[in-house]
Design a protein around this motif. Structure first.
Motif, PDB file in Angstrom:
ATOM      1  N   ASP A 189       0.852  -1.190   0.000  1.00 51.65           N
ATOM      2  CA  ASP A 189       0.000   0.000   0.000  1.00 51.65           C
ATOM      3  C   ASP A 189       0.890   1.244   0.000  1.00 51.65           C
ATOM      4  OD1 ASP A 189      -2.016   1.830   0.255  1.00 51.65           O
ATOM      5  OD2 ASP A 189      -2.589   1.271   2.307  1.00 51.65           O
ATOM      6  N   PHE A 190       1.279   1.657  -1.205  1.00 47.34           N
ATOM      7  CA  PHE A 190       2.184   2.801  -1.339  1.00 47.34           C
ATOM      8  C   PHE A 190       1.403   4.020  -1.802  1.00 47.34           C
ATOM      9  CE2 PHE A 190       5.232   4.960  -4.448  1.00 47.34           C
ATOM     10  CZ  PHE A 190       5.752   5.796  -3.479  1.00 47.34           C
ATOM     11  N   VAL A 191       1.490   5.102  -1.035  1.00 43.22           N
ATOM     12  CA  VAL A 191       0.793   6.330  -1.442  1.00 43.22           C
ATOM     13  C   VAL A 191       1.806   7.470  -1.541  1.00 43.22           C
ATOM     14  CG1 VAL A 191      -1.517   5.856  -0.553  1.00 43.22           C
ATOM     15  CG2 VAL A 191       0.210   6.777   0.988  1.00 43.22           C
ATOM     16  N   GLU A 192       1.583   8.330  -2.515  1.00 42.49           N
ATOM     17  CA  GLU A 192       2.466   9.484  -2.695  1.00 42.49           C
ATOM     18  C   GLU A 192       2.033  10.620  -1.781  1.00 42.49           C
ATOM     19  OE1 GLU A 192       5.129   9.939  -4.446  1.00 42.49           O
ATOM     20  OE2 GLU A 192       5.101   8.626  -6.204  1.00 42.49           O
ATOM     21  N   MET A 193       3.012  11.413  -1.361  1.00 40.02           N
ATOM     22  CA  MET A 193       2.684  12.675  -0.697  1.00 40.02           C
ATOM     23  C   MET A 193       2.234  13.668  -1.772  1.00 40.02           C
ATOM     24  SD  MET A 193       5.818  13.375   1.886  1.00 40.02           S
ATOM     25  CE  MET A 193       6.492  12.036   2.865  1.00 40.02           C
ATOM     26  N   THR A 194       1.592  14.726  -1.341  1.00 40.69           N
ATOM     27  CA  THR A 194       1.227  15.799  -2.266  1.00 40.69           C
ATOM     28  C   THR A 194       1.795  17.109  -1.717  1.00 40.69           C
ATOM     29  OG1 THR A 194      -0.852  14.649  -2.625  1.00 40.69           O
ATOM     30  CG2 THR A 194      -0.695  16.899  -3.451  1.00 40.69           C
ATOM     31  N   PRO A 195       2.574  17.817  -2.500  1.00 42.44           N
ATOM     32  CA  PRO A 195       3.134  17.464  -3.801  1.00 42.44           C
ATOM     33  C   PRO A 195       4.294  16.484  -3.628  1.00 42.44           C
ATOM     34  CG  PRO A 195       3.962  19.595  -3.106  1.00 42.44           C
ATOM     35  CD  PRO A 195       2.997  19.159  -2.052  1.00 42.44           C
ATOM     36  N   ASN A 196       4.749  15.948  -4.758  1.00 43.71           N
ATOM     37  CA  ASN A 196       5.830  14.962  -4.672  1.00 43.71           C
ATOM     38  C   ASN A 196       6.859  15.194  -5.767  1.00 43.71           C
ATOM     39  OD1 ASN A 196       4.864  13.551  -7.097  1.00 43.71           O
ATOM     40  ND2 ASN A 196       3.135  12.971  -5.794  1.00 43.71           N
ATOM     41  N   ARG A 197       7.810  14.270  -5.838  1.00 43.29           N
ATOM     42  CA  ARG A 197       8.925  14.347  -6.795  1.00 43.29           C
ATOM     43  C   ARG A 197       9.656  15.693  -6.645  1.00 43.29           C
ATOM     44  NH1 ARG A 197       4.965  11.047  -9.077  1.00 43.29           N
ATOM     45  NH2 ARG A 197       5.750   9.119  -9.970  1.00 43.29           N
ATOM     46  N   ALA A 198       9.982  16.338  -7.775  1.00 43.98           N
ATOM     47  CA  ALA A 198      10.787  17.568  -7.684  1.00 43.98           C
ATOM     48  C   ALA A 198      10.042  18.699  -6.976  1.00 43.98           C
ATOM     49  CB  ALA A 198      11.219  18.004  -9.075  1.00 43.98           C
ATOM     50  N   GLU A 199       8.734  18.574  -6.848  1.00 46.42           N
ATOM     51  CA  GLU A 199       7.958  19.625  -6.182  1.00 46.42           C
ATOM     52  C   GLU A 199       7.771  19.346  -4.686  1.00 46.42           C
ATOM     53  OE1 GLU A 199       6.832  22.505  -6.852  1.00 46.42           O
ATOM     54  OE2 GLU A 199       7.048  22.708  -9.016  1.00 46.42           O
ATOM     55  N   ASN A 200       8.332  18.246  -4.225  1.00 51.17           N
ATOM     56  CA  ASN A 200       8.137  17.901  -2.822  1.00 51.17           C
ATOM     57  C   ASN A 200       8.764  18.953  -1.911  1.00 51.17           C
ATOM     58  OD1 ASN A 200       7.278  16.449  -0.634  1.00 51.17           O
ATOM     59  ND2 ASN A 200       8.566  14.670  -1.009  1.00 51.17           N
ATOM     60  N   PHE A 201       8.240  19.044  -0.694  1.00 47.66           N
ATOM     61  CA  PHE A 201       8.798  20.009   0.260  1.00 47.66           C
ATOM     62  C   PHE A 201       9.986  19.417   0.987  1.00 47.66           C
ATOM     63  CE2 PHE A 201       4.651  22.029  -0.173  1.00 47.66           C
ATOM     64  CZ  PHE A 201       5.033  23.365  -0.199  1.00 47.66           C
ATOM     65  N   CYS A 202      10.918  20.273   1.331  1.00 52.94           N
ATOM     66  CA  CYS A 202      12.065  19.914   2.167  1.00 52.94           C
ATOM     67  C   CYS A 202      11.538  19.511   3.553  1.00 52.94           C
ATOM     68  CB  CYS A 202      12.959  21.138   2.290  1.00 52.94           C
ATOM     69  SG  CYS A 202      14.374  20.933   3.361  1.00 52.94           S
ATOM     70  N   CYS A 203      12.220  18.553   4.177  1.00 53.78           N
ATOM     71  CA  CYS A 203      11.823  18.156   5.530  1.00 53.78           C
ATOM     72  C   CYS A 203      12.226  19.224   6.545  1.00 53.78           C
ATOM     73  CB  CYS A 203      12.462  16.823   5.900  1.00 53.78           C
ATOM     74  SG  CYS A 203      14.269  16.882   5.921  1.00 53.78           S
ATOM     75  N   GLY A 204      13.105  20.114   6.129  1.00 59.66           N
ATOM     76  CA  GLY A 204      13.589  21.169   7.033  1.00 59.66           C
ATOM     77  C   GLY A 204      14.974  20.886   7.582  1.00 59.66           C
ATOM     78  N   GLY A 205      15.455  19.672   7.347  1.00 59.21           N
ATOM     79  CA  GLY A 205      16.758  19.310   7.930  1.00 59.21           C
ATOM     80  C   GLY A 205      17.922  19.470   6.974  1.00 59.21           C
ATOM     81  N   GLY A 206      17.646  19.910   5.748  1.00 56.71           N
ATOM     82  CA  GLY A 206      18.713  20.010   4.749  1.00 56.71           C
ATOM     83  C   GLY A 206      19.574  21.248   4.938  1.00 56.71           C
ATOM     84  N   GLY A 207      20.542  21.387   4.041  1.00 54.11           N
ATOM     85  CA  GLY A 207      21.368  22.598   4.052  1.00 54.11           C
ATOM     86  C   GLY A 207      22.243  22.725   5.283  1.00 54.11           C
ATOM     87  N   GLY A 208      22.441  21.620   6.009  1.00 53.34           N
ATOM     88  CA  GLY A 208      23.264  21.685   7.220  1.00 53.34           C
ATOM     89  C   GLY A 208      22.473  22.146   8.438  1.00 53.34           C
ATOM     90  N   GLN A 209      21.143  22.296   8.283  1.00 53.88           N
ATOM     91  CA  GLN A 209      20.336  22.795   9.410  1.00 53.88           C
ATOM     92  C   GLN A 209      20.455  21.894  10.630  1.00 53.88           C
ATOM     93  OE1 GLN A 209      18.942  25.607   9.875  1.00 53.88           O
ATOM     94  NE2 GLN A 209      19.227  26.399   7.818  1.00 53.88           N
TER      95      GLN A 209
END
Ligand code: SF4
Ligand code: SF4
Lengths: 101, 455
Positions: free
Chosen positions: B354-374
C-alpha cells in the motif's frame, strides 16, 4: 482592446503590490516607477489610436521607458531569457527537468 | 562563550579590510549565471509559498525573494552603476557589518538550500544557487556557525564526519556482517572490505555504523541477495560532504577527494553512494566542479543500483511482507538537485502493498527542514522544527504508518518531526524496505569474496 487590458493589468498589479503586506515589504521605489512608466506608456499608446495629438507624449514616454530599462527592474525583459536558459541547463543536465508528475 | 555569541563576536570584530575581502570573495563566485539571476527578480512574491520557512512562520524575512534581495542589494551597491548612483531606488545596500549579519541570518538561519523556490520562480532565477554563493562567501570570511564548520573539520581531519576511527569502523563492519549472516541464515554472506578490483565500491553515511547499523545491514543484505561483486573501503568510506552546506568549494573538493582516492586505490568500476541526498549530489554533480576533474568511473545512487537489480531479475520480493500503508519522502538533494526521481518509486511499488504518494511529490516535494546543514546548526533548531511543519502535515495527510526516506539527514529530521508533531510513524530507508520484502533463495555456496584486512 489589448492595450486597455494591458493598462488595467498594470494598474491591477500596482494596487496588488501595495495592498498586500508581504509584497509591500518586498517593494522598493523601482517597483512603483517601473510599473507607472510601463502602464503610462501603454495607456498613451492606447490614447494615440484615438487622439493623434497624444503622439508627442507617447514618444516622450517611450524615450523615458527605454532610458529606464537598464536602471530598474524592467531589465528583466532581457535577463529573463538568460536566467531561464541557465536554470534550464542546470536542472536539465541533472535530469530534474522536464518535471515528472 | 556560546556558539551564538562566538559568531556575534566575529561579526562585531569585522574590519573594513575583512568586508572588502568578503566582497572580493563574493565577486569571485559570480559567473554569468549568478550575475543574471541577481538582475532578474521582479519582486512578484510568487516564490513565497514555495518555501517551507515562509509557509510556517509567515514572516517577510522568510520569503525567498527577501533572502535573494539581501544578496542582490550588495551586488547592486558594489557592482552596478544604478546601484552606486541611486541606491535608494533599487534597494542597493553596501556590504557592512549589519549587512553581513543579515546575510548570516537569511542564508544560514532561514534557508535549507532546498531549491524549491528556484523551480517556482516566475522568471527562472536559481535562487538557492545565489544563496549558496553568498553562504560560501560567509564561510570563507569565517562567519559560519561553529557547529556546522565542526562537521567539515572533522571530515577533513579524520576522513569521516563523525570521527569514527578505522578500528571502530572495521569492528562495526565485522559485527554487522555477523548479524546479517545470522539474520538471513547464510554464513557465506559478506561485507567485503578493501576488495581490490570489485565491480562496486559501496559508500556509507557514518550515521549508519554509529547509530543505525540496521540500515547498513539492510544494504549489505540487498547487495548479497543480488550477488553483487562489491566492497566497502577501510578508509575513504564516508559518503557525506558538508562542503555542500558550508558552500566552500575548497571544503567540498578536499572531502570529495577521499572517495575518489578510494576508487583509485581499490580499482573499482562504479562508485555507489548509499542512501544520502547531499552525499549523492556532492559526489555525482558537484565533485567534478570542485576538483576540476571528471571522474573516470560511474557514480550512481544506491537507489539506481537496486532498481537495476530488479530490472535484471536479481532480486525477488513479496509486497505482502510489508503490508502497512507507506509513503515516500523525496530528499531535495536526491530528487530536485540530484535528478533521481523514479527508481525509488519503481522499487517501492514492487516492495510495498500500500504505497501512497505525498502531495506534492517528486521535484515539487517540500524539504523536511533538515537540509542545508540545518541539523548541525543548534542555534536554529526551533526554526528548523517549525519549518518541518509542512512536511509533518504532508505525511499526516497520507495516512501512512511507514515513511520511507532515502537520506540520513532527512531521517534524523523526520524522527524529530515524528516526536514533535506526534505523527506515530516508522521511518526507514529504501534498502530496509527491500530487505524486509526480500524473498530469499536458499543459501548457495558462493565464491569467497571476503578479503581479510587488519581489523
Ligand atoms: S518568484 Fe522569482 S521573480 Fe518573483 S519575487 Fe520570487 S525570486 Fe523574484
Ligand atoms: S532554497 Fe528552500 S529554504 Fe531556501 S529560500 Fe528557497 S525554498 Fe526556502
Amino acid at each position: 482592446m489589448l492595450l486597455i487590458a494591458g493598462v488595467l493589468g498594470g494598474l491591477g498589479l500596482f494596487v496588488r503590490r501595495y495592498a498586500s503586506a508581504p509584497l509591500r515589504g518586498l517593494s522598493v521605489p523601482d517597483d512603483a516607477i517601473a510599473n507607472l512608466l510601463t502602464t503610462g506608456f501603454v495607456a498613451l499608446a492606447a490614447a494615440r489610436l484615438r487622439f493623434p495629438a497624444a503622439e508627442p507624449a507617447l514618444l516622450a514616454a517611450a524615450v523615458l521607458l527605454l532610458c529606464y530599462v537598464p536602471v530598474g527592474k524592467i531589465r528583466h525583459c532581457v535577463f529573463f531569457f538568460i536566467s531561464r536558459r541557465h536554470l534550464g541547463r542546470h536542472f536539465g543536465r541533472r535530469g530534474t527537468f522536464p518535471l515528472r508528475h | 562563550m556560546s556558539e551564538t555569541d562566538a559568531l556575534e563576536a566575529r561579526l562585531e570584530a569585522l574590519t573594513d579590510e575583512d568586508l572588502a575581502r568578503g566582497l572580493a570573495l563574493f565577486r569571485g563566485k559570480l559567473g554569468e549565471a549568478e550575475a543574471a539571476y541577481l538582475q532578474t527578480c521582479v519582486r512578484c512574491g510568487l516564490c513565497a509559498d514555495a518555501c517551507h520557512y515562509h509557509r510556517t512562520d509567515g514572516e517577510l524575512a522568510s520569503i525567498p525573494a527577501h533572502k535573494l534581495a539581501q544578496v542582490a542589494a550588495v551586488f547592486r551597491a558594489h557592482f552596478t552603476a544604478a546601484g552606486r548612483l541611486a541606491p535608494g531606488l533599487t534597494g542597493a545596500r553596501r556590504f557592512d557589518r549589519d549587512m553581513a549579519r543579515a546575510w548570516v541570518e537569511a542564508l544560514f538561519g532561514r534557508c535549507s538550500l532546498c531549491g524549491r523556490c528556484s523551480l517556482n520562480c516566475t522568471t527562472g532565477i536559481h535562487i538557492s544557487a545565489v544563496l549558496k554563493a553568498a553562504r560560501g562567501t560567509l564561510t570563507e570570511m569565517g562567519l559560519i556557525p561553529a557547529d556546522l564548520l565542526q562537521v567539515v573539520t572533522t571530515s577533513l581531519e579524520t576522513g569521516n564526519n563523525m570521527g569514527i576511527s578505522r578500528d571502530d569502523w572495521l569492528e562495526t563492519v565485522q559485527w554487522i556482517e555477523e548479524e546479517m549472516q545470522q539474520d538471513i541464515g547464510d554464513p557465506a554472506a559478506r561485507i567485503p572490505v578493501d576488495k581490490q578490483g570489485a565491480r562496486v565500491l559501496f559508500t556509507v553515511n557514518p550515521r549508519e555504523p554509529k547509530f543505525f547499523p540496521l540500515c547498513l545491514q539492510a544494504s549489505a543484505t540487498v547487495l548479497n541477495a543480488a550477488g553483487e561483486d562489491w566492497t566497502v573501503a577501510s578508509e575513504g568510506w564516508d559518503l557525506t560532504n558538508y562542503g555542500l552546506f558550508s558552500a566552500s568549494p575548497a571544503h567540498g573538493g578536499a572531502i570529495a577527494a577521499n572517495l575518489m582516492a578510494s576508487m583509485e586505490r581499490l580499482g573499482c568500476g562504479t562508485l555507489v553512494i548509499g542512501e544520502c541526498g547531499h552525499g549523492f549530489a556532492a559526489a555525482r554533480w558537484e565533485a567534478a566542479e570542485w576538483l576540476q576533474k571528471r571522474p573516470g568511473f560511474r557514480i550512481v545512487s544506491f537507489l539506481e543500483l537496486m532498481e537495476e537489480y530488479f530490472q535484471q531479475g536479481r532480486l525477488r520480493v513479496d509486497p505482502a511482507k510489508v503490508a502497512e500503508r507507506a509513503t515516500l519522502h523525496d530528499p531535495c538533494n536526491t530528487v530536485r538537485h540530484g535528478g533521481i526521481v523514479e527508481p525509488q518509486r519503481a522499487i517501492l511499488r514492487r516492495c510495498l502493498a500500500d504505497f501512497v504518494e505525498m502531495t506534492p511529490n517528486r521535484a515539487e516535494n517540500f524539504c523536511c527542514g533538515g537540509g542545508g546543514g540545518q541539523l548541525s546548526m543548534s542555534r536554529y533548531r526551533q526554526k528548523r522544527l517549525q519549518s518541518g511543519g509542512v512536511k509533518a502535515e504532508q505525511i499526516r495527510r497520507t495516512g501512512a504508518r511507514l515513511v520511507v526516506a532515502p537520506c540520513h539527514n532527512c531521517i534524523d529530521q523526520l524522527m524529530e518531526l515524528n516526536r514533535e508533531y506526534k505523527l506515530g510513524v516508522v521511518i526507514k530507508t529504501v534498502a530496509e524496505v527491500v530487505a524486509d520484502a526480500l524473498v530469499r533463495a536458499p543459501a548457495q555456496p558462493r565464491e569467497e569474496n571476503h578479503v581479510p584486512v587488519a581489523r
